[in-house]
Design an enzyme around this catalytic site. Sequence first.
Site, PDB file in Angstrom:
ATOM      1  N   GLY A  13       0.839  -1.104  -0.160  1.00 15.71           N
ATOM      2  CA  GLY A  13      -0.175   0.104   0.107  1.00 15.71           C
ATOM      3  C   GLY A  13       0.951   1.352  -0.028  1.00 15.71           C
ATOM      4  CB  THR A 128       2.915   0.581   6.784  1.00 12.48           C
ATOM      5  OG1 THR A 128       1.512   0.542   7.224  1.00 12.48           O
ATOM      6  CG2 THR A 128       3.754   0.339   8.135  1.00 12.48           C
ATOM      7  CB  ILE A 129      -0.643   4.993   7.211  1.00 13.76           C
ATOM      8  CG1 ILE A 129      -1.552   3.605   6.767  1.00 13.76           C
ATOM      9  CG2 ILE A 129      -0.386   5.630   5.965  1.00 13.76           C
ATOM     10  CD1 ILE A 129      -2.961   4.071   6.393  1.00 13.76           C
ATOM     11  CG  ASP A 130      -1.415  -0.224   8.378  1.00 14.00           C
ATOM     12  OD1 ASP A 130      -2.221   0.561   8.488  1.00 14.00           O
ATOM     13  OD2 ASP A 130      -1.280  -0.993   7.774  1.00 14.00           O
ATOM     14  CG  MET A 172      -7.535   2.630   6.591  1.00 13.78           C
ATOM     15  SD  MET A 172      -6.282   2.848   5.110  1.00 13.78           S
ATOM     16  CE  MET A 172      -7.623   2.565   3.868  1.00 13.78           C
ATOM     17  NE  ARG A 174      -3.577  -4.770   6.229  1.00 14.27           N
ATOM     18  CZ  ARG A 174      -3.294  -5.214   4.864  1.00 14.27           C
ATOM     19  NH1 ARG A 174      -2.686  -6.298   4.635  1.00 14.27           N
ATOM     20  NH2 ARG A 174      -3.488  -4.442   3.903  1.00 14.27           N
ATOM     21  CD  GLU A 225      -8.306  -1.253   8.621  1.00 15.27           C
ATOM     22  OE1 GLU A 225      -9.042  -1.153   7.387  1.00 15.27           O
ATOM     23  OE2 GLU A 225      -7.107  -1.436   8.191  1.00 15.27           O
ATOM     24  CD  GLN A 278      -7.839   6.417   8.021  1.00 15.61           C
ATOM     25  OE1 GLN A 278      -7.199   6.052   9.191  1.00 15.61           O
ATOM     26  NE2 GLN A 278      -8.506   6.110   7.296  1.00 15.61           N
TER      27      GLN A 278
HETATM   28  O1  F6P Z   1      -1.510  -1.071   5.185  1.00 14.13           O
HETATM   29  C1  F6P Z   1      -2.067   0.183   5.076  1.00 14.13           C
HETATM   30  C2  F6P Z   1      -3.286  -0.070   4.903  1.00 14.13           C
HETATM   31  O2  F6P Z   1      -4.000   1.146   4.293  1.00 14.13           O
HETATM   32  C3  F6P Z   1      -4.279  -0.519   5.894  1.00 14.13           C
HETATM   33  O3  F6P Z   1      -4.221   0.360   6.953  1.00 14.13           O
HETATM   34  C4  F6P Z   1      -5.533  -1.165   5.244  1.00 14.13           C
HETATM   35  O4  F6P Z   1      -6.175  -2.157   6.183  1.00 14.13           O
HETATM   36  C5  F6P Z   1      -5.045  -1.819   3.896  1.00 14.13           C
HETATM   37  O5  F6P Z   1      -3.682  -0.877   3.607  1.00 14.13           O
HETATM   38  C6  F6P Z   1      -5.714  -1.480   2.649  1.00 14.13           C
HETATM   39  O6  F6P Z   1      -5.353  -2.121   1.716  1.00 14.13           O
HETATM   40  P1  F6P Z   1      -5.921  -1.853   0.156  1.00 14.13           P
HETATM   41  O7  F6P Z   1      -5.083  -0.619  -0.348  1.00 14.13           O
HETATM   42  O8  F6P Z   1      -5.271  -3.119  -0.698  1.00 14.13           O
HETATM   43  O9  F6P Z   1      -7.324  -1.746   0.078  1.00 14.13           O
END
Ligand code: F6P
Length: 346
Positions: A13, A128-130, A172, A174, A225, A278
Amino acid sequence: MVNKQIGILTGGGDCPGLNAVIRAVVRRAAISNAEIIGIKNGWRGLVEGDVEPLTRGAVTGILPRGGTILGTSRLNPINNPETLEALKKNWRRFGLDGLVVVGGEGSLSAALELWREHGLPLVGVPKTIDNDICGTDFTFGFDTAVGVVTDAIDRLHSTAESHHRVMVIEVMGRHTGWIAAFGGIAGGADVILVPEHPFRLSRVCQLLKHREVQGRAFSIVVVAEDAQPHPDEDFLSTDVHEQIYKHDRLGGIGAVLGSEIERCTGIETRVTKLGYVQRGGSPSPFDRVLATRFGVKAFELVEAEQWGQMAALRGTTVMSIPLSEAVCELRRLDEEIYQVAEVFFG
Ligand code: F6P
């Protein structure tokens, strides 16, 4: 490093700060007279042979831009013998002497295997934003995402207060609650629900009713989420569970929670799913600086042939750690942060 060709790819992502890393690697490489090859769309570019040389001109003006000029994908090349073979063939074809992999848990795990099992010389940069990568106190992208969440909560506060409503905001993150906890604390949320602490709906409703009785007839509930009801009080059917908690596409707990809150408290409730805003937009100053420091460090690791290492932030210092340390497990929300958030519940 004269005449050495070093590749760079951004996988998984996207997040704000990727372009700052690319720029930093190119600028630092120029000092050592190395050439940087940009690999398009994550591992896919190496499998399909889609690359472009990255000159200084190619990275001019990209520091404040969100996304990644190289594109990205979630392709994992190691699960399929054909993609793995194609990747190795293109590695030789482009004469790569090393590779900088800018990625999250998935891309960095693939990088580790390619280095350990297949001997490809590479280093990692955590993005990663996570904020869920082990071994680094922060990943870049996280601070920008928290800024977006904070701004959204500030805006929701004023409308919640005017209408005496509960506002549920799904964010978000994950499988971890970093974004929810930091955004919730910064925005002054009244309840924050994270995956690390399964929640009881009865307790959430009790907190919101208590606020109402105290004269605070509006509330902000931040829900990550992947936050899940406690098994003792699970109000989700098996079908709904399956829809919400898919590993590769989480989302939907906010809507169900909002209806349940309205039903059990009688307070009008609205839901906002913040989604991809986000991840988009210009990186915050903190993320620009961190991404730049990671990019410079990554090139220095390449120059020193410290393969299998990753740039990481410990305290205020950028250092290197083995990739294996970064991807062995997910980095869960610090308990201390959650305890601070809890002080402000209700
Ligand atoms: O890992 C970053 C993230 O934005 C998570 O927070 C989110 O669950 C996921 O990617 C969404 O992924 P995609 O871009 O595949 O929908």
